[in-house]
Design an enzyme around this catalytic site. Structure first.
Site, PDB file in Angstrom:
ATOM      1  N   ARG A  40       0.825  -1.209   0.000  1.00  0.00           N
ATOM      2  CA  ARG A  40       0.000   0.000   0.000  1.00  0.00           C
ATOM      3  C   ARG A  40       0.862   1.263   0.000  1.00  0.00           C
ATOM      4  NH1 ARG A  40      -2.598   0.071   4.963  1.00  0.00           N
ATOM      5  NH2 ARG A  40      -1.242   1.780   5.581  1.00  0.00           N
TER       6      ARG A  40
ATOM      7  N   TYR B 222     -15.310  17.285 -15.180  1.00  0.00           N
ATOM      8  CA  TYR B 222     -15.848  15.923 -15.055  1.00  0.00           C
ATOM      9  C   TYR B 222     -16.768  15.825 -13.837  1.00  0.00           C
ATOM     10  CZ  TYR B 222     -15.728  10.865 -14.107  1.00  0.00           C
ATOM     11  OH  TYR B 222     -16.068   9.558 -13.843  1.00  0.00           O
TER      12      TYR B 222
ATOM     13  N   ASP C 181      -6.189  17.814 -15.024  1.00  0.00           N
ATOM     14  CA  ASP C 181      -6.539  16.453 -15.435  1.00  0.00           C
ATOM     15  C   ASP C 181      -6.243  16.338 -16.930  1.00  0.00           C
ATOM     16  OD1 ASP C 181      -7.734  14.074 -16.197  1.00  0.00           O
ATOM     17  OD2 ASP C 181      -9.461  14.317 -14.875  1.00  0.00           O
TER      18      ASP C 181
ATOM     19  N   LYS D 143      -7.849   4.924 -18.926  1.00  0.00           N
ATOM     20  CA  LYS D 143      -8.283   5.377 -20.244  1.00  0.00           C
ATOM     21  C   LYS D 143      -7.186   5.208 -21.299  1.00  0.00           C
ATOM     22  CE  LYS D 143     -12.056   6.827 -18.072  1.00  0.00           C
ATOM     23  NZ  LYS D 143     -11.670   6.900 -16.664  1.00  0.00           N
TER      24      LYS D 143
END
Length: 394
Positions: free
Chosen positions: A59, A112, A186, A210
């Site tokens: 992690r 977004y 972004d 993406k």
């Protein structure tokens, strides 16, 4: 006395010794271990204090994420990066690092939907406020910053989702820098089309799910920027459990290999497809930065000299017609994501912007008939044949 003949149970339980080799694998190996073996307590201290390099718990970091973060940072001209469990994970970790109670986050209009929801709805519960600005008009950001001396972060998109409005990166970056406020961009819709950090951006975020992943088999995100700020974001991402896993990191590295070829091909195909959609009598409007009709075309030509990307949006003229059109498509699937090697379509009002204020969506132009196209690697003639017959049906 050493025990040289352990039982079968012991042999099964213990990890084997790594094979001896004087060579190294050409392709980066997948390293799935969630925890790492450490020699002793002094080494634990050295790892936590930053005096030694290595890993202890996945992690907090692992080799595949470290390799991917380094590749992305170099690609964007940044000092460092951190890999997160999704694009929204990267955005959330960044905002959680910089926002605070009573502080303000300035959002570009048309952002977004989930990013807007995160700030305007979820973080508002913890005393974080927000304001808006037009990303194509730097003077609107200056006005917003003047009205908000408590601003902690400016958030924009290189190309907005789904209307493909173009952010004036140099202008917005100069205003944010003048005010001493970090700018996070972004860059999911525009990898390789430009370099935001070279144009004044502090932090660059990607949804690696993406275009960089490129094959619809990854859920991952990343943020890159200054080393000291990335270290703070990394600590927050670890604390909130937002970091990415080894296998998806490995897949994203594999996808990045062909990114330049895919960006070039899809940009050419998308421009031709957008021109044909724009000329079709049953399409009410087509949004693509490469079209002269796009409101930000002049800015796009200056900012994206090598192409305008893989994303197109067009209005079919109402929800019913949009529904008939996507049902009539023979080979192009309706899928609420983007960036795959195959072309897909999505319907923003029922997916990415679902639950947003209807009046705001109408004002921005996210209409019920709007369809977003993620252009893939198919031949443009095959794509157009499918769209043309579906438009006639709709």
């Amino acid at each position: 006395m050493p025990h040289d003949h352990p039982s079968d149970a012991t042999r099964c339980a213990r990890a084997p010794e790594p094979p001896r080799t004087i060579s190294e694998p050409l392709a980066p190996p997948i390293q799935l271990s969630s925890v790492y073996r450490i020699a002793g307590l002094d080494e634990v201290d050295a790892l936590f204090d930053g005096r030694a390099e290595g890993f202890f718990y996945a992690r907090d970091g692992h080799p595949n994420a470290a390799q991917l973060a380094d590749k992305l940072a170099k690609l964007e001209g940044a000092e460092a990066g951190v890999v997160c469990a999704s694009g929204m994970g990267a955005i959330a970790a960044t905002i959680l690092t910089l926002a605070e109670q009573g502080g303000r986050v300035l959002l570009s209009e048309g952002l977004y939907g989930k990013t807007t929801t995160l700030v305007a709805r979820e973080l508002a519960r913890f005393g974080v406020t927000h304001g808006l600005f037009d990303p194509s008009r730097p003077e609107t950001l200056r006005q917003a910053l003047t009205a908000a001396p408590d601003a902690r972060l400016v958030v924009a998109e290189t190309l907005s989702n789904p209307l493909l409005r173009v952010c004036d990166l140099e202008g917005i970056g100069a205003v944010a820098r003048e005010a001493g406020v970090p700018l996070m961009v972004d860059h999911t819709f525009a990898p390789l089309l430009c370099k935001p950090i070279a144009m004044g951006t502090t932090l660059v975020v990607h949804s690696l799910t993406k275009l960089i992943g490129g094959h619809a088999d990854v859920t991952l995100g990343a943020v890159v920027g200054p080393r000291d700020l990335i270290a703070r974001i990394h600590a927050v991402a670890s604390t909130f459990g937002q970091t990415g896993n080894p296998f998806d990191s490995w897949l994203a590295m594999r996808g990045a290999v062909t990114l330049p070829l895919r960006v070039e091909r899809t940009s050419l195909t998308a421009l031709e497809l957008a021109r044909r959609l724009d000329a079709h009598p049953k399409v009410e409007r087509t949004l693509y930065p490469g079209l002269v009709s796009h409101p930000d075309h002049a800015l796009a030509k200056r900012q994206f000299p090598a192409g305008f990307g893989a994303m197109i949006s067009f209005d079919a003229g109402g929800r019913d017609r949009a529904d008939r059109l996507v049902r009539a498509l023979r080979a192009i699937p309706l899928a609420p994501s983007l960036g795959d090697a195959q072309t897909t379509v999505s319907h923003p009002c029922t997916t990415s912007h679902r639950g947003q204020d209807p009046e705001t969506l109408q004002r921005l132009g996210v209409t019920p008939g709007l369809i977003r196209v993620s252009v893939g690697l198919e031949d443009v003639e095959d794509l157009w044949a499918d769209f043309a017959q579906a438009l006639e049906f709709a």
